[in-house]
Design an enzyme around this catalytic site. Structure first.
Site: not given
Ligand code: URA
Length: 240
Positions: A109-111, A195
Site C-alpha cells: 500500500l502507498d505511504l 489515485k
C-alpha cells in the site's frame, strides 16, 4: 519469488554428511519422516517448510508465518527505510526478530494508504495471491474531494489506459456509497492505481483504506498498527 525445492536424498546427504548410497539405505530402512509420514522415495521433493526427521531427530523444522497488519498512514510498505517506520517495524515485539527478517509483503500500500497488509515467508502462498491469473479481489474504501457521479462506474468497469505502462486496467468495480465516498474493487495492483483512476476525473483521493483481500477482511479488533497471525482457515480460504 518461487520457493525452491530439493530432492530428499540430496537434503539428507548434505545435512547428515553421508554419501548418496548410505542415504538410499537409510530411506529403505524407513528411518526418515517428512511431515509426519515415512519417506522412502529418494526423489521426493522437500522445501524449507518440510518437517524432516531421521531416527526421531529433527533435521529441519521451519515454520511458515502468515500475518495480517492494520497499516496506519505514514508507515511505509518496505522491509527497510531510512526515513519512515516500516510495516516490519510494527510487528515488534509480537513477532521475534528472526521471524520479522524472514517476511515479505504481499501487495504493498502507498505511504498514505491505510488498512489490510499481509506478510508471510511462504512465497508459494504470496505468489498465488498476487499472480494476475488468480485475479484476487482487493477491496478499498475511498474518500474523494469532488462529488462522484454514475459516469465513474462505467469508466472503472471498462478499464483505463495507462500510457506509462502501456496497459489497460482490468475491469474494476466502483460502488458509490455517498456523494464523496465509494468502494472500489481491483483485481490487480498497479502503481498508485486508484489515485490515478480518480485522477482521470480530476478528483483527488483524500483517504484510501484497504478493508479486504479476497475473502479475508481486516480484523475489526486490530487497532491501527496492530497485527496478528492468520488462522488456518483464513490462510486456506482467502482466495475462495
Ligand atoms: N491504489 C492506490 O492509489 N494506492 C494504494 O495504496 C492502493 C491502491
Amino acid at each position: 519469488m518461487a520457493i525452491s525445492t530439493t530432492r530428499l536424498d540430496r537434503f539428507i546427504s548434505e545435512s547428515c554428511l553421508v554419501n548418496r548410497k548410505s542415504v538410499r539405505l537409510i530411506l529403505a530402512q524407513k528411518r526418515v519422516y517428512v511431515d509426519g509420514r515415512v519417506a522412502s522415495d529418494i526423489a521426493q521433493l522437500v522445501d524449507k517448510f518440510s518437517h524432516i526427521t531421521l531416527d526421531n531427530k529433527v533435521l529441519q523444522s521451519n515454520q511458515a508465518h502468515y500475518i495480517m497488519l492494520n497499516k496506519p498512514i505514514g508507515v511505509v510498505c518496505a522491509t527497510k527505510d531510512d526515513k519512515h517506520k516500516t510495516v516490519i517495524d510494527l510487528l515488534a515485539p509480537l513477532f521475534a526478530q528472526n521471524i520479522r527478517d524472514s517476511l515479505h509483503i504481499v501487495g504493498r500500500l502507498d505511504l498514505n494508504t491505510s488498512g489490510l497488509v499481509l506478510l508471510t515467508n511462504d512465497s508459494r502462498w504470496s505468489e498465488r495471491l498476487t499472480s494476475p491469473e488468480h485475479k484476487i479481489a482487493k477491496h478499498y474504501h475511498v474518500t474523494l474531494e469532488q462529488p462522484l457521479t454514475t459516469e465513474y462506474i462505467g469508466a472503472f468497469a471498462k478499464g483505463m489506459y495507462f500510457s506509462y505502462e502501456k496497459i489497460t486496467t482490468q475491469p474494476a468495480v466502483l460502488h458509490i456509497l455517498s456523494t464523496y465516498e465509494a468502494e472500489v474493487t481491483l483485481t490487480e495492483g498497479r502503481y498508485h492505481q486508484i489515485k490515478r483512476m480518480f485522477g482521470r476525473f480530476d478528483n483527488k483521493v483524500l483517504a484510501l483504506h484497504r478493508f479486504a483481500i479476497g475473502k479475508l477482511a481486516l480484523d475489526g479488533n486490530l487497532n491501527t498498527g496492530e497485527s496478528r497471525s492468520l488462522e488456518r482457515f483464513e490462510i486456506m480460504n482467502i482466495s475462495g
